[in-house]
Design an enzyme around this catalytic site. Structure first.
Site, PDB file in Angstrom:
ATOM      1  CG  ASP A 133      -8.188 -35.919  -0.408  1.00 14.47           C
ATOM      2  OD1 ASP A 133      -8.692 -36.695  -1.236  1.00 14.47           O
ATOM      3  OD2 ASP A 133      -8.835 -35.373   0.505  1.00 14.47           O
ATOM      4  CG  HIS A 140      -5.759 -31.452   1.263  1.00 13.97           C
ATOM      5  ND1 HIS A 140      -6.770 -30.518   1.179  1.00 13.97           N
ATOM      6  CD2 HIS A 140      -6.370 -32.628   1.572  1.00 13.97           C
ATOM      7  CE1 HIS A 140      -7.930 -31.091   1.457  1.00 13.97           C
ATOM      8  NE2 HIS A 140      -7.711 -32.381   1.685  1.00 13.97           N
ATOM      9  CG  HIS A 153     -11.153 -28.850   0.644  1.00 21.81           C
ATOM     10  ND1 HIS A 153     -10.957 -27.825   1.543  1.00 21.81           N
ATOM     11  CD2 HIS A 153     -11.366 -29.963   1.387  1.00 21.81           C
ATOM     12  CE1 HIS A 153     -11.031 -28.292   2.775  1.00 21.81           C
ATOM     13  NE2 HIS A 153     -11.276 -29.592   2.706  1.00 21.81           N
ATOM     14  CG  HIS A 204     -14.148 -36.990   1.729  1.00 22.43           C
ATOM     15  ND1 HIS A 204     -13.967 -35.632   1.654  1.00 22.43           N
ATOM     16  CD2 HIS A 204     -15.283 -37.191   2.455  1.00 22.43           C
ATOM     17  CE1 HIS A 204     -14.946 -35.028   2.300  1.00 22.43           C
ATOM     18  NE2 HIS A 204     -15.753 -35.951   2.799  1.00 22.43           N
TER      19      HIS A 204
END
Length: 541
Positions: free
Chosen positions: A65, A67, A127, A259
């Site tokens: 990730d 983000h 996402h 995750h």
């Protein structure tokens, strides 16, 4: 896409990242990159399962990730090379939401993906979904950057998200999915049969809905079988027996997933960037790739200092030349100015640079000892109300409430120019801890040498070196123990060091770096979170 276009896009975002400026490409270029990458993925990935080979003379880097944390992607590229046929990248979902630079990450990845087809792959994460984007920040990011065209960009990106594979197999040995494994052991052909070109299923009715949902939402657990997940909404945890059966059925050796922030901690209190699950036992059917593999399942998370509040490191998985040769290096992303300074200047070794700094400090100290502090005019660096500093104006005593600050004896130069000192160690007669000094006026060739982009970059490169110096010298300083991510309220370490022939720099625990000079005062609030936390007593990164 021209040969230099990806580097131009990356350079544009790096040059224009500023607190008061939002970097954004023309909307025509954004739409071109998104639509072109969607066309490439639609042709290259017809099923829900992608397949990638480790280059024989290069690396394959698996990223967790990110983000929307642009600096983490830049640091990964800086350490492991830009995407190319020799450096293949697989981003394991959750590029968007929570952070504020997800679009920049997508644009850079798409530019390199179009320039070098097959060198940038993206798995679908939970996402990469329209519902999640509306509630967790990506839609707001697009509205802020493109007030008049965010809807068109969002619709194009959602079409691309539906084309992303749910999992990727590396060299027939490693299974990579964002969440993890389905609740029932399945064969790879069953994953290929999933209709992945749709939104994430909101209602789990068909078997393929469960497979789709588990691949992007599940988490590993210590207990055997399938258990409940704290995430709720039908999410499950899979145990070591599920992992063992999956690997044995598909003749594979390891599962890589992302995750979540790994739960294991380092001795300094930071969460790790990766975590091993489901230990390998003698009865395990799957053969480990190498001695570096400590479990059947590996969690890798690439967003260091997650959301600006979590004390964690990032990590990537690097396969070099062969799937059996891999490493999981951790990192802590730096601020933009420090990273650019490291890229522009070839660092021989930190020790060599520190020796140069020490020689320079000796020259500065000798010159300051030979000159008198009285040569400066009456203005004090502490007199400006708009500059936030670590110094305070001297407080009149009870015995002489009318005494002016200038009546106090001035400290000598040897008393106020140490390279490193503890916070709170006031020099007799000095108005600041460590001495906020008034120095001799600069000569004409020195004026303005600390202003402008070049001067700021030089200053930041200097305090980056001092940061490394602090790491080397911190054996005698006991940092505070950080529990639960809470930093101590009072700074425990302060640094005061010369920047030039007549300038001394003192960091502020609240606003960053302040340069105290005779005729000018400059403040640099963009200090890396790592260095700012260290000034406040956090453990070294």
């Amino acid at each position: 896409v021209s040969a230099t276009y990806p580097e131009e896009v990356l350079g544009y975002y790096k040059r224009n990242r500023d607190e008061n400026r939002i970097p954004k490409l023309p909307i025509e270029q954004v739409m071109y990159l998104v639509n072109s990458m969607a066309a490439q993925y639609k042709k290259a990935i017809p099923t829900a399962l992608n397949s990638v080979e480790v280059p024989k003379s290069g690396n394959l880097i698996v990223c967790g990730d990110t983000h929307g944390q642009f600096m983490d992607m830049l640091w990964i590229f800086f350490k492991h090379g830009l995407p190319s046929p020799d450096h293949i990248y697989l981003f394991n979902g959750d590029i968007c939401d929570r952070g504020e630079s997800a679009l920049e990450i997508f644009m850079v990845l798409f530019a390199f993906g179009l320039r070098y087809p097959g060198c940038v792959w993206i798995n679908k994460g939970n996402h990469e979904d329209g519902f999640m984007n509306m509630h967790y920040g990506f839609d707001a990011e697009l509205r802020k950057k493109y007030p008049c065209g965010h809807g068109k960009i969002m619709r194009a990106l959602q079409k691309l998200f539906k084309l992303l594979p749910l999992a990727t197999v590396i060299s027939d040995k490693v299974f990579v999915a964002h969440g993890g494994l389905p609740r029932t052991p399945v064969h790879l052909d069953q994953i290929k049969s999933i209709n992945h070109r749709r939104n994430s299923p909101s209602a789990l009715k068909k078997p393929n809905d469960y497979l789709f949902h588990d691949l992007i939402w599940s988490d590993p657990q210590e207990g055997s079988g399938v258990g409940e997940n704290d995430r709720g909404a039908g999410c499950v945890g899979f145990g070591p027996d599920i992992t063992k059966k999956f690997l044995a059925r598909n003749k594979m050796s390891m599962v890589i997933r992302s995750h979540q922030v790994p739960k294991s901690r380092h001795p300094d209190g930071y969460f790790a960037g990766f975590d091993w699950h489901h230990p390998i036992k003698p009865s395990t059917t799957a053969k480990p790739l190498s001695k570096a593999q400590l479990g059947m399942c590996l969690t890798v998370f690439s967003a260091s200092h997650y959301c600006g509040s979590t004390l964690n490191r990032g990590a990537v998985v690097v396969f070099e030349n062969d799937v059996e040769q891999f490493a999981v290096p951790e990192y802590q992303a730096l601020d933009m100015d420090t990273l650019v300074g490291m890229e522009e200047e070839e660092w021989v070794t930190v020790a060599d640079r520190l020796r140069q700094i020490a020689n320079k400090e000796n020259v500065v100290r000798a010159r300051m000892q030979s000159e008198s502090l009285d040569s400066v005019g009456p203005q004090s660096p502490c007199s400006s109300p708009d500059v936030e500093m670590t110094c305070e104006q001297p407080t009149p005593t009870d015995t002489d409430s009318t005494a002016a600050p200038s009546a106090q004896p001035r400290p000598t130069t040897s008393q106020v120019s140490p390279a490193i000192m503890a916070t709170g160690a006031r020099v007799a007669g000095s108005s600041t801890p460590g001495g906020c000094k008034r120095l001799p006026p600069r000569t004409s060739w020195q004026r303005g040498s600390a202003t402008g982009a070049a001067g700021r970059a030089r200053v930041r490169r200097y305090y980056w070196l001092m940061d490394r110096y602090l790491r080397a010298c911190r054996g005698g300083v006991q940092p505070a123990v950080v529990a639960g991510g809470v930093l101590p309220a009072k700074p425990q370490l302060s640094v005061s060091f010369p920047i030039g022939p007549d300038r001394v720099c003192t960091p502020s625990s609240r606003s960053g770096l302040v340069l105290c000079t005779a005729k000018a005062r400059f403040r640099f609030p963009q200090v890396s979170q790592t260095l700012r936390a260290r000034w406040r007593g956090a453990p070294a990164a």
